[in-house]
Design a protein around this motif. Structure first.
Motif, short mmCIF file in Angstrom:
data_model
loop_
_atom_site.label_atom_id
_atom_site.label_comp_id
_atom_site.label_asym_id
_atom_site.label_seq_id
_atom_site.Cartn_x
_atom_site.Cartn_y
_atom_site.Cartn_z
N ASP A 275 -1.24 20.06 4.69
CA ASP A 275 -2.56 19.45 4.55
C ASP A 275 -3.43 19.76 5.76
N GLN A 276 -4.59 20.38 5.52
CA GLN A 276 -5.54 20.69 6.58
C GLN A 276 -6.74 19.74 6.57
N LEU A 277 -6.90 18.95 5.52
CA LEU A 277 -8.04 18.03 5.43
C LEU A 277 -7.74 16.69 6.09
N THR A 278 -6.63 16.09 5.74
CA THR A 278 -6.17 14.88 6.43
C THR A 278 -4.75 15.17 6.89
N ASP A 279 -4.66 15.74 8.07
CA ASP A 279 -3.42 16.34 8.53
C ASP A 279 -2.44 15.30 9.07
N HIS A 280 -1.32 15.79 9.58
CA HIS A 280 -0.23 14.93 10.06
C HIS A 280 -0.69 14.00 11.18
N GLN A 281 -1.60 14.47 12.02
CA GLN A 281 -2.09 13.64 13.12
C GLN A 281 -2.78 12.37 12.58
N LYS A 282 -3.56 12.53 11.52
CA LYS A 282 -4.24 11.37 10.94
C LYS A 282 -3.23 10.41 10.30
N ALA A 283 -2.18 10.96 9.71
CA ALA A 283 -1.13 10.11 9.16
C ALA A 283 -0.41 9.35 10.26
N GLU A 284 -0.20 10.01 11.38
CA GLU A 284 0.45 9.35 12.52
C GLU A 284 -0.40 8.21 13.07
N ILE A 285 -1.71 8.37 13.06
CA ILE A 285 -2.61 7.29 13.51
C ILE A 285 -2.43 6.08 12.61
N LEU A 286 -2.36 6.30 11.32
CA LEU A 286 -2.12 5.19 10.39
C LEU A 286 -0.77 4.52 10.68
N HIS A 287 0.24 5.36 10.84
CA HIS A 287 1.60 4.84 11.05
C HIS A 287 1.71 4.03 12.33
N ARG A 288 1.08 4.48 13.39
CA ARG A 288 1.14 3.77 14.67
C ARG A 288 0.41 2.43 14.63
N ASN A 289 -0.61 2.34 13.82
CA ASN A 289 -1.48 1.16 13.85
C ASN A 289 -1.24 0.17 12.72
N LEU B 181 0.83 -1.20 0.00
CA LEU B 181 0.00 0.00 0.00
C LEU B 181 0.87 1.25 0.00
N ILE B 182 0.44 2.24 -0.79
CA ILE B 182 0.97 3.59 -0.69
C ILE B 182 -0.23 4.49 -0.43
N LEU B 183 -0.28 5.06 0.76
CA LEU B 183 -1.43 5.83 1.22
C LEU B 183 -1.06 7.31 1.26
N ILE B 184 -1.77 8.12 0.49
CA ILE B 184 -1.41 9.52 0.34
C ILE B 184 -2.52 10.42 0.88
N ASP B 185 -2.20 11.22 1.89
CA ASP B 185 -3.13 12.21 2.44
C ASP B 185 -4.51 11.60 2.68
N THR B 186 -4.55 10.60 3.55
CA THR B 186 -5.79 9.88 3.80
C THR B 186 -5.95 9.62 5.29
N SER B 187 -7.04 8.95 5.66
CA SER B 187 -7.37 8.78 7.06
C SER B 187 -8.16 7.50 7.30
N SER B 188 -8.00 6.92 8.48
CA SER B 188 -8.82 5.79 8.92
C SER B 188 -9.90 6.24 9.89
N GLU B 189 -9.93 7.51 10.21
CA GLU B 189 -10.86 8.06 11.19
C GLU B 189 -12.17 8.49 10.52
N PRO B 190 -13.25 8.64 11.29
CA PRO B 190 -14.47 9.23 10.73
C PRO B 190 -14.25 10.71 10.43
N GLU B 191 -15.16 11.31 9.69
CA GLU B 191 -15.04 12.73 9.35
C GLU B 191 -15.10 13.57 10.64
N PRO B 192 -14.17 14.50 10.81
CA PRO B 192 -14.19 15.34 12.02
C PRO B 192 -15.48 16.17 12.09
#
Length: 270
Positions: A217-231, A114-125
């Motif tokens: 990126d303000q839509l799927t920011d660094h925090q959401k990327a970190e959630i992906l990376h940690r999990n 997988l190559i995941l670009i500016d995305t999220s596993s979270e629900p919409e804020p």
């Protein structure tokens, strides 16, 4: 280029390159497969590159229903199976990345990495829901053109928007948005806005994964990327300088280099 019938819809797709290993590209909400022009041009001499328009976008069919992310995941799986690809590296951007995550969980046999670009596993804020609903109302009852300027500011960063040399590219992407089928786009937006989070299922993903996020990126920011990376256990995280949400368009050379590095590492380690 051809259309293909899968999962109750007709998808437009393009295939370039004729190599043994296959890359499949899934684009973002509101735009189309053209956002990967730079990546395909760079990679097609080494890989078979397949990209497609999600239902309701670009040249694909706008169906009456089926815009939730689970159905879009079935669309992807149907495409891979109908084209007899076997398995592929899935490069998913934003909405396409949300589909890639779900596909890796449900259909791991179809995905090598997988190559995941500016995305999220979270629900919409919830913080942006009032704005999103207001824009959705305008799109549904007035049209896409009145909100095109706002969409461009949400998706692209200041570095890109203020660069005089990128004026033609800005106009191109504004037109991509405005020429979408309005009914399809409204339904597609609802499918993304009301998605359920899947962070708790990310531990099921075992494929090598590279996560990219634009530093602006303000839509799927660094925090959401970190959630992906940690999990996602077998993952790496890369930050794209000077890019916002549309990093493959804003900084294509950097994105291309990271994708190339990911694929070279995959085959060196396999």
């Amino acid at each position: 280029m051809p259309d293909i019938s899968v999962n109750g819809t007709t998808l437009y797709y393009e295939q370039e390159g004729n190599e043994k290993e296959t890359l499949v590209f899934g684009h973002s909400l509101l735009f189309n497969l053209r956002m990967f022009d730079s990546q395909v041009e760079y990679l097609k001499s080494k890989y078979t590159c397949i990209r497609f328009d999600f239902r309701g976008h670009g040249k694909s069919e706008s169906t009456d229903n089926g815009y939730d992310l689970n159905t879009l995941t079935e669309d992807f799986a149907g495409l891979v199976q109908e084209l007899n690809i076997g398995n592929c590296h899935f490069i998913g951007f934003s909405m396409g990345g949300m589909v890639a995550l779900r596909a890796a969980i449900k259909y791991p046999e179809l995905i090598k990495s997988l190559i995941l670009i500016d995305t999220s596993s979270e629900p919409e804020p919830k913080s942006g829901m009032i704005r999103n609903k207001a824009m959705l109302f305008v799109a549904k009852y007035i049209g896409l053109a009145p909100i095109a300027g706002r969409v461009m500011k949400m998706f692209f960063g200041k570095s890109f928007l203020h660069d005089p040399e990128r004026e033609s590219t800005r106009e191109l992407y504004s037109n991509y948005f405005k020429t979408n089928d309005r009914k399809g786009i409204v339904k597609a937006v609802k499918g993304v806005l009301y998605r359920k989070g899947i962070t708790g299922k990310l531990k099921l993903i075992n494929q090598p994964t590279t996560i990219l996020v634009g530093e602006e990126d303000q839509l799927t920011d660094h925090q959401k990327a970190e959630i992906l990376h940690r999990n996602i256990r077998n993952s790496k995280l890369e930050v794209i300088p000077r890019a916002a949400h549309m990093s493959p368009v804003e900084e294509p050379q950097i994105v291309n280099s990271i994708i190339d590095k990911h694929l070279r590492a995959f085959y060196q380690n396999s």
